[in-house]
Design an enzyme around this catalytic site. Structure first.
Site, PDB file in Angstrom:
ATOM      1  N   ASP A  52      -5.100 -44.214  11.732  1.00  0.00           N
ATOM      2  CA  ASP A  52      -4.217 -43.637  12.738  1.00  0.00           C
ATOM      3  C   ASP A  52      -5.084 -42.854  13.721  1.00  0.00           C
ATOM      4  O   ASP A  52      -5.751 -41.888  13.340  1.00  0.00           O
ATOM      5  CB  ASP A  52      -3.197 -42.693  12.088  1.00  0.00           C
ATOM      6  N   ASP A  82       9.297 -49.024  10.600  1.00  0.00           N
ATOM      7  CA  ASP A  82       9.228 -47.648  10.087  1.00  0.00           C
ATOM      8  C   ASP A  82      10.615 -47.201   9.620  1.00  0.00           C
ATOM      9  O   ASP A  82      11.327 -46.496  10.340  1.00  0.00           O
ATOM     10  CB  ASP A  82       8.730 -46.698  11.179  1.00  0.00           C
TER      11      ASP A  82
END
Length: 596
Positions: A293, A451
């Site tokens: 990330d 998600d």
């Protein structure tokens, strides 16, 4: 949509020059480096200067013998092939005219994308005729992936579409009805013929495939076949006739095994007959993926971070962004550690940057110089207008990522909105980011990142979306839940379930699903098996399990209890709690095939 014009392969400010001079490195001139030596050199390089090219040069080569002619028709990630060629100490001359093909001493054609746009470009530019003439004269040629498929008579991809017609046969799509996931993505084993030449160092080791279409062996083409692979049925994984070679897999993405293929093509007379390297490959391996990330910290520097249920800030008075390292260096280390893929998630957005200046583009360029496994990038793959008022389509954004070194792009929020509209209208407009990108680059290049978060229910009929009975009851004893999709980094819930989204994006053209779980993110208690089983059973495309890994045992659990094709982790790798190698060793001992 047609592929980019052929002239797009001409040098840009950020791409290599038409004839790239490669300086000698401090490495020995011998090209048959051991894997350990290769790894040691790369380790030193990543620590010192991740942007510097590592070249393995043969000083005795005359200048003309160190030049490789590259046929880049302007679609997909050809940067990785360029980097691999330079890594091996060769210069690159780009094809600009058909005469460049006819005059080449050795020619590499790394076809990427869909069959029809590629043939359209080759025919319109006169390259098809020149390519056929070159190959028919038995000149040194290496086709990669689509560069193999185009040699056949035709393809059913968006067709039928006529190919170059040099090899008998039709390129058709894999059959997903037999339980095998399509696209064929991952590290698989080859059955190699005796006289394969450039494959001589592969042995029983895995190589990397990513494709939805394949050519089948027949009586008419059997004299061409140098290796096959079994995935549902036996398909042609490489061909050879004289000096003409082509491979369905990606040597530039197959680590040191793949580099050996390129070396043997580029220097066929420099290698004595060699017994194939021993290995353990027998079938498609489960993949272990390292995820990074990436975002800007409060000082504006790009760092790798990791969230706790998507919160990436430290629980301190300063509340700073959690900093776990530099993206290029970490990606390089994971490659050396044996990660099967590296995935970058851009969680900052960089919405004010003109497309050519996106920080993630430079991360990709630098990483791809020395990381020879697949790279995926996600975040910001959508239509947008920059601060100067210039509009960019999602296809343009994706194209720039591909040109900068990405092999796959991951679409998040934009896929949710597209799926919602599709489920209402039941119409494929061809305008969504999924449809546009998959049409030009193939669905194997499009990953959709989901998600979801759990929403607990008393009964499965409490909601219109797919609900399941939970293995472990909810906090108030709830036996059921549905998985609500979110956008904007998990901050906004949407009226669509993970099950419905997965089914919709598969129909729209996605080739793979990255399945996260907000509830499990950063908890280290294992993957959400209920969710992953639900989605991997619902679709026929590969599913990557994500969120929650805290131990090597969690990987074997998800592979044994679900149909996940890969498992991804971040924090446990960044913090060195569980190394990539330890995960793979555990999986192998547990009877799960992995690339070693």
């Amino acid at each position: 949509m047609a592929a980019a014009a052929f002239s797009s392969s001409a040098p840009s400010p950020t791409s290599p020059s038409r004839l790239t001079n490669v300086s000698s490195s401090s490495l020995p001139s011998s090209l048959s480096l051991s894997r350990d030596f290769h790894k040691a050199q790369l380790q030193a390089q990543f620590k010192s200067s991740p942007r510097r090219n590592l070249c393995v040069c043969a000083s005795s080569l005359p200048p003309s013998d160190s030049v490789v002619t590259l046929l880049d028709y302007g679609a997909g990630n050809v940067r990785s092939v360029r980097n691999a060629i330079r890594h091996l100490g060769f210069q690159i001359k780009d094809v600009q005219t058909p005469a460049d093909i006819l005059n080449a001493d050795r020619l590499i054609f790394p076809g990427v994308g869909a069959f029809a746009p590629a043939m359209d470009v080759l025919n319109k530019t006169g390259m098809a005729e020149a390519l056929c003439a070159y190959i028919e004269k038995d000149r040194p040629f290496l086709g990669i992936c689509l560069g193999l498929q185009l040699l056949f008579e035709s393809s059913t991809e968006n067709g039928p579409v006529t190919g170059l017609g040099l090899i008998p046969g039709v390129v058709g799509k894999f059959d997903a009805t037999n339980g095998f996931r399509v696209p064929h993505i991952g590290w698989d084993a080859l059955q190699i013929a005796e006289d394969s030449e450039i494959l001589d160092e592969i042995g029983n080791r895995h190589v990397y495939f990513v494709h939805s279409y394949r050519a089948l062996p027949s009586e008419e083409n059997k004299e061409w076949i140098s290796s096959t692979c079994n995935y549902g049925d036996t398909f042609i994984s490489s061909v050879r006739r004289g000096n003409v070679h082509a491979v369905q897999f990606h040597p530039e993405k197959s680590g040191d095994v793949g580099l050996s293929v390129l070396r043997r093509f580029l220097l066929p007379k420099s290698f004595p007959p060699k017994k194939p390297t021993d290995g353990r490959a027998s079938k498609l391996a489960k993949r272990v993926i390292a995820c990074l990330d990436v975002r800007a910290n409060d000082k504006g520097d790009l760092v790798v971070t990791k969230g706790d249920q998507y919160d990436v800030r430290e629980n301190t008075e300063e509340n700073e962004v959690r900093n776990l390292g530099k993206p290029v260096e970490l990606a390089g280390q994971y490659y050396l550690d044996g990660a099967d893929e590296v995935s970058f998630l851009n969680i900052t957005g960089f919405r004010d940057f003109p497309l050519g200046d996106l920080p993630m583009l430079q991360v990709l360029r630098n990483t791809s110089e020395n990381v020879f496994v697949p790279l995926t990038v996600g975040g910001g793959i959508r239509d947008f207008t920059d601060s100067t008022g210039k509009y960019y389509s999602s296809l343009e954004v994706a194209s720039e990522y591909f040109r900068s070194g990405a092999d796959k792009i991951s679409i998040g929020s934009d896929a949710v909105y597209a799926a919602e509209e599709y489920l209402i209208t039941k119409v494929k407009t061809g305008k969504t980011s999924i449809e546009q990108i998959s049409r030009v680059y193939g669905n194997q290049a499009v990953v959709v990142s989901i998600d979801p978060r759990r929403v607990y229910l008393s009964t499965p009929t409490d909601v219109e979306f797919k609900a399941i009975k939970l293995t472990n009851p909810g906090p108030n004893g709830e036996e059921y839940a549905w998985y609500q999709c979110t956008v904007s980094g998990g901050r906004e819930g949407r009226p669509i379930g993970a099950y419905e989204l997965a089914k919709a994006v598969e129909e729209l053209g996605a080739g793979e699903i990255l399945l996260n779980c907000i509830d499990c993110d950063g908890q280290g208690k294992g993957f959400d098996i209920d969710l992953i089983k639900l989605i991997s059973d619902a679709v026929s495309i590969p599913v990557i399990a994500s969120s929650g890994a805290g131990a090597a045992e969690h990987f074997s659990e998800v592979f044994k209890k679900t149909n996940a094709s890969a498992a991804l982790a971040a924090g446990i790798f960044h913090r060195k709690e569980v190394p990539v190698g330890s995960v793979k060793e555990h999986l192998w001992k547990d009877g799960i095939e992995v690339r070693i």
